[in-house]
Design an enzyme around this catalytic site. Structure first.
Site, PDB file in Angstrom:
ATOM      1  N   GLY A 166     -52.751  17.218  44.384  1.00  0.00           N
ATOM      2  CA  GLY A 166     -53.400  15.917  44.446  1.00  0.00           C
ATOM      3  C   GLY A 166     -54.252  15.575  43.241  1.00  0.00           C
ATOM      4  N   ASP A 196     -51.559  24.506  15.021  1.00  0.00           N
ATOM      5  CA  ASP A 196     -50.707  24.178  16.180  1.00  0.00           C
ATOM      6  C   ASP A 196     -49.762  25.323  16.549  1.00  0.00           C
ATOM      7  OD1 ASP A 196     -49.146  22.784  18.057  1.00  0.00           O
ATOM      8  OD2 ASP A 196     -48.205  21.440  16.590  1.00  0.00           O
ATOM      9  N   SER A 232     -38.386  17.886  18.872  1.00  0.00           N
ATOM     10  CA  SER A 232     -39.806  18.042  19.165  1.00  0.00           C
ATOM     11  C   SER A 232     -40.645  17.532  17.998  1.00  0.00           C
ATOM     12  CB  SER A 232     -40.081  19.527  19.403  1.00  0.00           C
ATOM     13  OG  SER A 232     -41.459  19.785  19.344  1.00  0.00           O
ATOM     14  N   GLY A 233     -41.915  17.342  18.224  1.00  0.00           N
ATOM     15  CA  GLY A 233     -42.828  16.923  17.160  1.00  0.00           C
ATOM     16  C   GLY A 233     -43.667  18.064  16.626  1.00  0.00           C
ATOM     17  N   HIS A 234     -43.326  19.291  17.019  1.00  0.00           N
ATOM     18  CA  HIS A 234     -44.177  20.427  16.650  1.00  0.00           C
ATOM     19  C   HIS A 234     -43.435  21.424  15.758  1.00  0.00           C
ATOM     20  CE1 HIS A 234     -47.364  19.334  19.547  1.00  0.00           C
ATOM     21  NE2 HIS A 234     -46.353  18.882  20.266  1.00  0.00           N
TER      22      HIS A 234
END
Lengths: 600, 600
Positions: free
Chosen positions: A88, A236, A408-410
């Protein structure tokens, strides 16, 4: 799901932590223990403290504080989506109590790019920290403004536009930016100069020589920053376990273009609304093929409107239309629908299409659905369910498994090595990723790094890295950095007890039993009433219901006759225990039991 | 999660089905509509009916009936694990109401191999179908016996041992078997001859030229069966989207051996307890490297005990020990622990180790954990959580992403093509897999098949394929084939209403409100009481609690004063609606509301 209650907020520890792991403790000024890395050498003088308050135990909720003397700057303020075990919970924002207590020292907040895992907690953070100035580039600032507007905070915010040429002096911090690539245009890394050392924070990045809208990452500039002498590189880790190079957006574009050209029927492409460059390209491919484009999903419509206003999206007038049943009646070869929901989100446009519940779009034989995304761990089942349903409606589905329609952007491993080579830091600190990704990142970089490179793993959010003239070390200090759970409009008003109660009810339901008794004699006036939800169909199981009532009556009589003066709380506890045991033995289920006693 | 109630059982439709999809209807004798495949030609005479009652909408719950005149045979009777959306459901068994109504026609049940998705419903099916004879080979029969023993059904069962040379005459059915490979030894495909046509059912299969214990699949025999003329090939689709060949178990063994030799510290290997061949090999590698092996996890211990008894596992005496804290005190280089829990199951041995809660094993610096498995969709998050926790305890973790320490037991595309080439059926029917896998399977095989091959997709469990002298066609008939949900000891006593109530409570909890009023005047005697679970900490939110009580009092007064004779049910409904609306507006949450009214 242990519980810590601090400062009136309920915090959670990540899922389950090993029972014999150390618990974080509060930061104490002056309580600096020697760490492994300092190797006994003197570590005095003024220090820079680098504190990731999020982004180390998750992919998401990225936020990092840098503190030097009486100056603090903050990089990013993201949210993360709650895993399915957080029943929830809508999303999670970082615990910023450490910063709140020092808010007068905050000189500014910097944003590397406009994704929600970097800007999505700003409506929570900004008011709590006394509305410090915000620095971001054009697109990120636009997205921050829309986010703040949703919460009526846009008027008061102090928003400052920066770009890769900006130089900021924020207290003792000198801040500059550099261009990287990512899955949203205009992403930047950050250089932070301080009197005791220089830091580089890559943000989310990859190197793309042929991005969709952006220019390629600025290798020259990054190398120049590296030559200044960097003490700490925060980098990153999202794809640190992936070998090789991340493919270019241009390869995806070529494959999408080729596919769009070939398909004769209607095309539905699901992707992320923040992939502005890719979406812009798809719209232009559609235009070339005489297709009209219908945007479906609120964030898709809003992001692309913003992108057009800011000049990130450019396509012929009249190509894009408002979503409407027109998309069903036009010739299929003239229709392309761009939709959100590529992660199988339960209320998303794609999900509604797959369920046959979309207000405008009816999926039918001849449609081709392309999912231009990769599943985020935890979403696999929802996506598979959607794909099955699309097939059942007669559509053909193409995913990234079938052809390269997503990247992907990584940075992958080879790109991380390049960033290392360009920056050549003294200390290398993987950020943005779960522990196993960052551990893998460390092993990987060690295979190529100078032997003298210090590689540091900050295990948990709230860990502190110290930089002084003597060098870099991991502090034994921990800053509070639990998760603040957001459910509906409440920030932090639910905690682990609420979650664990939800868990119990989700597995076996709830049984409420009402006992009517005389207060004096503690004798039952009538048989107890039973109300259940999520337990069993009592209507179907009249027999079971009778058994429970009889058993509960007997238990009530026994308990009260043994102890005529038993208090209400003890009586309830005893009843609960008895009823639980009975149901566990009888049905091997453990519903939540609530006995209610009404004395006459 | 729509609901169908039939025969007193509660059935569920798969997750969510598209709203405008057809619902299955009951089989009607004589109601044979022309299908696409029959192309208008006459389709009379006695028919063979092939009815997969499970295994088409899932990976799991495999069961198929073949009916010819007054004879029925059944192949497999598996269970499937409930997805996380099936709150509190332990597992799912097939709906066999069609077979129950015809149980006197059942001539036998055949089992292809001993995995739970093929034998796991036997304790449910056997008693319901009047205890028909069971045919399986040595290992499968051993596993069936243990399963039946758990439910005290082993004494009465009629168990018959068969092997790849057996020939059975079951009513009008002639049954033979052939050897394939799979991730459990002794897996077989089935040949079924009938007066109107021949059928081959591959079971779960792959081709492995160097399996762990087994012999390679019997190409000669399969080709010989193909030469008999096969009308229908029912074929495994689990890996039909995977290109190339599935690697051999020998490659995994070589990599595991090499890795075990290199590691100096303690080794923990998590895998499936049914991978008897691989586990046997690991034990022997351990022995060669002077390591003792500790089995952890009930199914690991039991399966290997059975395997040893039946001659499937052979290793030097004294190598395997009972799990005990000895595994912590022995020199690390002499210990190898083999454990269950490779899927991150919440109570499994590996999970308990990762949480620091295992009774014997403490994970520590220097340990290497190898996960010799691939995540089943839906389990990814749980596995990642375990890996993070193992790293946090100081272990190194090796998964199948890092090196090839696992292979699947299901044929990839090239193997499916070989099976097609060996059998050369008239009609090709993918089974064992979700719709999107089987649709992909069909597209794949069409790229190589004879143009005249009939390829049929049976969309849903309960679809019927008919074979007559005129050929093969898909019937428009549907046989009831919903899921029977098992929670604790109850079969089918929970249904979709129970699940949807659990869902509501899992998201926002429950609020019980007790109103005390005079029956005549309907005036409240006192303020209502409020009891909540999983909603918010009312202690923390005293203010909120007061607001709800006041609002509820007011609502009670208004409703009853407007209609003094309102019935109890209507009053409750009205109260529920009012309280729900208030909480939704105030907190954007939607807990379950239960108003209870006590009249004095």
């Amino acid at each position: 799901m242990e519980e810590k209650k601090k400062h009136g907020w309920f915090h959670r520890k990540k899922n389950k932590k090993p029972a014999h792991q150390h618990h974080p403790f509060h930061a104490k000024e002056g309580h600096h223990l020697q760490s492994h890395h300092s190797q006994g050498k003197h570590f005095g003088g003024k220090k820079l403290r680098i504190i990731p308050l999020g982004g180390l135990e998750e992919v998401g909720k990225n936020i990092m504080a840098l503190e030097y003397g009486h100056d603090i700057i903050i990089i990013d303020a993201g949210m993360s989506f709650a895993g399915p075990e957080m029943l929830g919970v809508d999303f999670i924002v970082p615990d910023i109590s450490y910063l709140e207590a020092r808010k007068h020292n905050i000189r500014g907040m910097l944003f590397t790019h406009g994704h929600l895992d970097h800007i999505g907690a700003i409506q929570y953070v900004l008011p709590k920290l006394g509305n410090p100035p915000v620095y971001a580039n054009k697109l990120a600032l636009g997205l921050i403004k829309s986010r703040l507007k949703e919460f009526s905070l846009d008027k008061s915010a102090k928003l400052h536009l920066v770009d890769e040429t900006s130089k900021l002096k924020l207290g003792d911090f000198n801040v500059e930016f550099f261009r990287v690539n990512h899955s949203i245009p205009n992403s930047m890394g950050v250089f932070i100069g301080t009197p005791v050392g220089n830091v580089v924070h890559t943000g989310d990045f990859k190197f793309d020589h042929s991005p969709a809208i952006d220019k390629p990452a600025d290798f020259q500039r990054i190398a120049e920053i590296g030559r200044r002498g960097i003490d700490v590189l925060m980098i990153d880790s999202t794809n640190a376990l992936k070998p090789g190079f991340c493919k270019s957006e241009a390869e995806v574009a070529a494959k999408l273009e080729e596919t769009i050209e070939k398909i004769k029927g209607r095309i539905i492409i699901a992707s992320f609304s923040s992939l502005i460059g890719r979406i812009n390209q798809i719209v232009n491919f559609a235009a070339k093929n005489n297709r009209k484009v219908f945007f479906s999903g609120r964030s898709m419509v809003e992001n692309m409107k913003l992108a057009e206003e800011l000049g990130y999206a450019t396509y012929p007038k009249g190509v894009v239309r408002k979503i409407s049943p027109q998309a069903n009646s036009m010739p299929p070869s003239q229709v392309l629908i761009l939709t959100t929901g590529a992660q199988g989100e339960s209320l998303s446009a794609l999900t509604r299409m797959a369920m046959g519940e979309h207000s405008s779009i009816k999926i039918r034989e001849g449609d081709t659905v392309m999912i231009s995304a990769s599943p985020i761990p935890g979403n696999e089942l929802a996506i598979v369910n959607i794909i099955n349903n699309l097939y059942a409606l007669g559509a053909k589905v193409i995913t990234n498994n079938d052809m390269d329609i997503h990247v992907s952007g990584h940075a992958h491993q080879e790109e991380l090595k390049i960033m290392y080579g360009l920056i050549k830091p003294k200390c290398y600190v993987p950020i943005h990723g779960e522990l196993y990704m960052r551990k893998g990142h460390i092993e990987m970089i060690k295979t190529v790094a100078d032997p003298q490179l210090m590689v540091t793993c900050l295990d948990n959010n709230g860990d502190v890295l110290e930089v002084s003239k003597q060098g870099v070390r991991k502090s034994k200090e921990k800053v509070p950095a639990s998760d603040i759970l957001v459910d509906g409009l409440g920030f932090g008003d639910i905690g682990s007890r609420v979650i664990s109660d939800r868990k119990i009810m989700s597995q076996d339901g709830i049984v409420v039993m009402l006992f009517h008794a005389y207060e004096e004699s503690k004798r039952l006036i009538s048989e107890p009433d039973i109300i259940s939800r999520g337990f069993l169909y009592l209507k179907e199981s009249e027999e079971m219901s009778q058994e429970v009532k009889q058993m509960a009556s007997k238990a009530f009589e026994q308990i009260t006759q043994q102890n005529r003066t038993i208090g209400l709380k003890d009586l309830k506890n005893e009843l609960e225990r008895n009823i639980s045991n009975f149901i566990r033995k009888r049905l091997r289920r453990e519903p939540m039991i609530i006995p209610i006693i009404m004395y006459a």
